[in-house]
Design an enzyme around this catalytic site. Sequence first.
Site, PDB file in Angstrom:
ATOM      1  N   SER A 252      32.225  64.309  24.440  1.00  0.00           N
ATOM      2  CA  SER A 252      33.000  64.943  25.506  1.00  0.00           C
ATOM      3  C   SER A 252      33.472  63.924  26.547  1.00  0.00           C
ATOM      4  O   SER A 252      32.844  62.888  26.758  1.00  0.00           O
ATOM      5  CB  SER A 252      32.156  66.017  26.188  1.00  0.00           C
TER       6      SER A 252
ATOM      7  N   CYS B  60      38.125  66.684  17.037  1.00  0.00           N
ATOM      8  CA  CYS B  60      38.756  66.176  18.260  1.00  0.00           C
ATOM      9  C   CYS B  60      40.267  66.200  18.194  1.00  0.00           C
ATOM     10  O   CYS B  60      40.929  66.342  19.206  1.00  0.00           O
ATOM     11  CB  CYS B  60      38.251  64.761  18.533  1.00  0.00           C
TER      12      CYS B  60
ATOM     13  N   LYS C 184      22.267  57.016  17.839  1.00  0.00           N
ATOM     14  CA  LYS C 184      21.704  58.284  18.292  1.00  0.00           C
ATOM     15  C   LYS C 184      22.599  59.420  17.802  1.00  0.00           C
ATOM     16  O   LYS C 184      23.676  59.666  18.340  1.00  0.00           O
ATOM     17  CB  LYS C 184      21.562  58.362  19.815  1.00  0.00           C
TER      18      LYS C 184
ATOM     19  N   GLU D 117      35.698  57.649  22.226  1.00  0.00           N
ATOM     20  CA  GLU D 117      36.609  58.554  21.512  1.00  0.00           C
ATOM     21  C   GLU D 117      36.264  59.952  22.027  1.00  0.00           C
ATOM     22  O   GLU D 117      35.212  60.482  21.685  1.00  0.00           O
ATOM     23  CB  GLU D 117      36.406  58.417  20.005  1.00  0.00           C
TER      24      GLU D 117
HETATM   25  P1  NAI Z   1      28.377  65.732  24.279  1.00  0.00           P
HETATM   26  O1  NAI Z   1      29.411  64.786  24.728  1.00  0.00           O
HETATM   27  O2  NAI Z   1      27.321  66.183  25.247  1.00  0.00           O
HETATM   28  O3  NAI Z   1      27.595  65.148  22.993  1.00  0.00           O
HETATM   29  C1  NAI Z   1      28.002  64.082  22.172  1.00  0.00           C
HETATM   30  C2  NAI Z   1      26.874  63.069  22.026  1.00  0.00           C
HETATM   31  O4  NAI Z   1      26.589  62.502  23.309  1.00  0.00           O
HETATM   32  C3  NAI Z   1      25.553  63.656  21.536  1.00  0.00           C
HETATM   33  O5  NAI Z   1      24.912  62.710  20.689  1.00  0.00           O
HETATM   34  C4  NAI Z   1      24.768  63.815  22.829  1.00  0.00           C
HETATM   35  O6  NAI Z   1      23.365  63.824  22.637  1.00  0.00           O
HETATM   36  C5  NAI Z   1      25.196  62.582  23.592  1.00  0.00           C
HETATM   37  N1  NAI Z   1      25.002  62.647  25.040  1.00  0.00           N
HETATM   38  C6  NAI Z   1      25.002  63.733  25.853  1.00  0.00           C
HETATM   39  N2  NAI Z   1      24.764  63.384  27.126  1.00  0.00           N
HETATM   40  C7  NAI Z   1      24.606  62.041  27.150  1.00  0.00           C
HETATM   41  C8  NAI Z   1      24.337  61.087  28.173  1.00  0.00           C
HETATM   42  N3  NAI Z   1      24.205  61.440  29.442  1.00  0.00           N
HETATM   43  N4  NAI Z   1      24.255  59.790  27.832  1.00  0.00           N
HETATM   44  C9  NAI Z   1      24.419  59.400  26.558  1.00  0.00           C
HETATM   45  N5  NAI Z   1      24.648  60.258  25.543  1.00  0.00           N
HETATM   46  C10 NAI Z   1      24.750  61.570  25.830  1.00  0.00           C
HETATM   47  O7  NAI Z   1      29.122  67.007  23.723  1.00  0.00           O
HETATM   48  P2  NAI Z   1      28.561  68.491  23.477  1.00  0.00           P
HETATM   49  O8  NAI Z   1      27.873  69.047  24.692  1.00  0.00           O
HETATM   50  O9  NAI Z   1      27.800  68.485  22.217  1.00  0.00           O
HETATM   51  O10 NAI Z   1      29.949  69.262  23.303  1.00  0.00           O
HETATM   52  C11 NAI Z   1      30.694  69.644  24.450  1.00  0.00           C
HETATM   53  C12 NAI Z   1      32.175  69.467  24.209  1.00  0.00           C
HETATM   54  O11 NAI Z   1      32.485  68.105  24.014  1.00  0.00           O
HETATM   55  C13 NAI Z   1      32.713  70.151  22.976  1.00  0.00           C
HETATM   56  O12 NAI Z   1      32.947  71.512  23.171  1.00  0.00           O
HETATM   57  C14 NAI Z   1      33.963  69.372  22.754  1.00  0.00           C
HETATM   58  O13 NAI Z   1      34.963  69.840  23.609  1.00  0.00           O
HETATM   59  C15 NAI Z   1      33.585  67.964  23.167  1.00  0.00           C
HETATM   60  N6  NAI Z   1      33.221  67.137  21.989  1.00  0.00           N
HETATM   61  C16 NAI Z   1      34.160  66.281  21.501  1.00  0.00           C
HETATM   62  C17 NAI Z   1      33.890  65.566  20.352  1.00  0.00           C
HETATM   63  C18 NAI Z   1      34.895  64.632  19.777  1.00  0.00           C
HETATM   64  O14 NAI Z   1      34.935  64.439  18.575  1.00  0.00           O
HETATM   65  N7  NAI Z   1      35.701  63.964  20.579  1.00  0.00           N
HETATM   66  C19 NAI Z   1      32.630  65.726  19.615  1.00  0.00           C
HETATM   67  C20 NAI Z   1      31.689  66.602  20.255  1.00  0.00           C
HETATM   68  C21 NAI Z   1      31.998  67.292  21.392  1.00  0.00           C
END
Ligand code: NAI
Length: 502
Positions: free
Chosen positions: A247, A303, A193, A269
């Site tokens: 996140s 990250c 996804k 991660e």
């Molecule tokens: P997010 O954690 O919501 O999104 C990442 C992935 O998780 C996306 O594919 C999203 O559709 C999916 N996701 C969201 N809710 C989910 C759920 N309940 N169950 C399963 N999958 C789910 O992150 P978002 O809102 O895009 O970004 C928010 C913050 O997260 C950023 O500002 C950053 O601080 C952090 N982040 C960290 C990343 C990293 O590389 N460690 C990458 C992206 C975001």
Amino acid sequence: MAVLDVNGSSESPVKIPEIKFTKLFIGGSFVDSASGKTFETVDPRTGEAIARVAEGDKEDVDLAVKAARDAFDHGPWPRLSGRARGRIMLKFADLIDEHVEELALLDTIDAGKLFSWGKAVDIPGVAELLRYYAGAADKIHGDTLKMSREFQAYTLREPIGVVGLIIPWNFPSLMFFIKVAPALAAGCTMVVKPAQQTPLSSLYYAHLAKLAGVPDGVINVVTGNGPTAGAAICSHMDVDKVSFTGSTEVGRLIMQAAAMSNLKSVSLELGGKSPLVIFDDADVDKATDLALLGILFNKGEICVAGSRVLVQEGIYDEVAKKLAEKAKRWVVGDPFNPAVNQGPQVDKKQFERILSYIEHGKREGATLLTGGKPCGHKGYYIEPTIFKDVTDNMRIAQEEIFGPVMSLMKFKTIEEAIQRANATRYGLAAGIVTKDIDVANRVSRSIRAGIIWINCYFAFDNDCPYGGYKMSGFGREQGLHALDNYLQTKSVVTPIYNSPWL
Ligand code: NAI
Ligand code: MG
């Protein structure tokens, strides 16, 4: 700071082609979502829609998991020799090399990433990542065990089964392959996804996988939202493992969903608040180059960003001055322009989130050294921003901003540097700049983080694992360690000839 063509893409040097793949990829075919719903994917240069993409939900996840389950339980992929899987993966990598320009373009319009970097580094890099794991596919083997009693045993390393791969938007191509490549090598089947902000390159990769000969059902891609499609993967009883990057908050939801469904294994991660620690003996020019790259590369949407720069008091003022000068030479603008260093943030939500952290920084009393504002009146561009005199308790020192915002902090002693480098809930990466090997050794051993860069930053390699300590997650990606995420160990025990059987 220079600003280039941030007010629209009309002068963009690259023509945007028609988007070829916008449907879900399930069981080897592109299909509409069961509900028929679609969502917009947006170009962060303009805030305008690029295309509508199928919006998968629980029903589509069920179909994708079923396809993956069939492919795992009855299909050829897990039963092929490692060498045969590796050959198909090599073909897949060659096809990526043949489409570098188109793939780099998709990540630029979807995520605002630099096009020149995508063509030169990101996309060729994922082909190399696939080749790395193609080479590993026929070297997955267990151990022979000489047991303490009259038995002998061996271990088998078997694919874990159907894996759910939930990826973020900051490196749409790299995140796809950092999970898909070791999962393929291990013999797993999968449902990917991609993030709703960046679905386009994942769908293109699904198409290339099919051309390369990856059997139907092995790679399925369900585009859609996290709380619907993502959550359905995490709570599915037939998914054996979820690997997630994103996140910390969502990481916690994923563990809960795994616990409340089939106790699937999870690797996470998550975010970071990584320190770059610069000691008095550092070469200030080199240190400031590293510090700036550490926070501004990929617009700070990474990250392992070096978002907390701790500088020893003897060179603190000089470092601050140099950083401000260099930040002013950093070029923000249209990511298709090769003269640009930094494109737009991925979407409106992140753009607003970063600006709100900048406001927190000001309110909490940090000194704004440079930047702090959006650029232009269209799209999601933000100035490279540096706060100095940041203290550990401020939100900008504790929370992941995921944008071009550096917190500069002063320290006196090595003990203080270690204590403050560790003073967050995260532990993903750290950098150390010093000429003193004893200091480098002591600090690198004392920082609780998954990767430490001494006199460098972002020095990643396919063979070098990274991942989180503390609330940055668990499990390692890249390197042969990443195979562990997709394998499980079976012990097979037999009595030695003539020995009692119990
Ligand atoms: P997010 O954690 O919501 O999104 C990442 C992935 O998780 C996306 O594919 C999203 O559709 C999916 N996701 C969201 N809710 C989910 C759920 N309940 N169950 C399963 N999958 C789910 O992150 P978002 O809102 O895009 O970004 C928010 C913050 O997260 C950023 O500002 C950053 O601080 C952090 N982040 C960290 C990343 C990293 O590389 N460690 C990458 C992206 C975001
Ligand atoms: Mg987008």
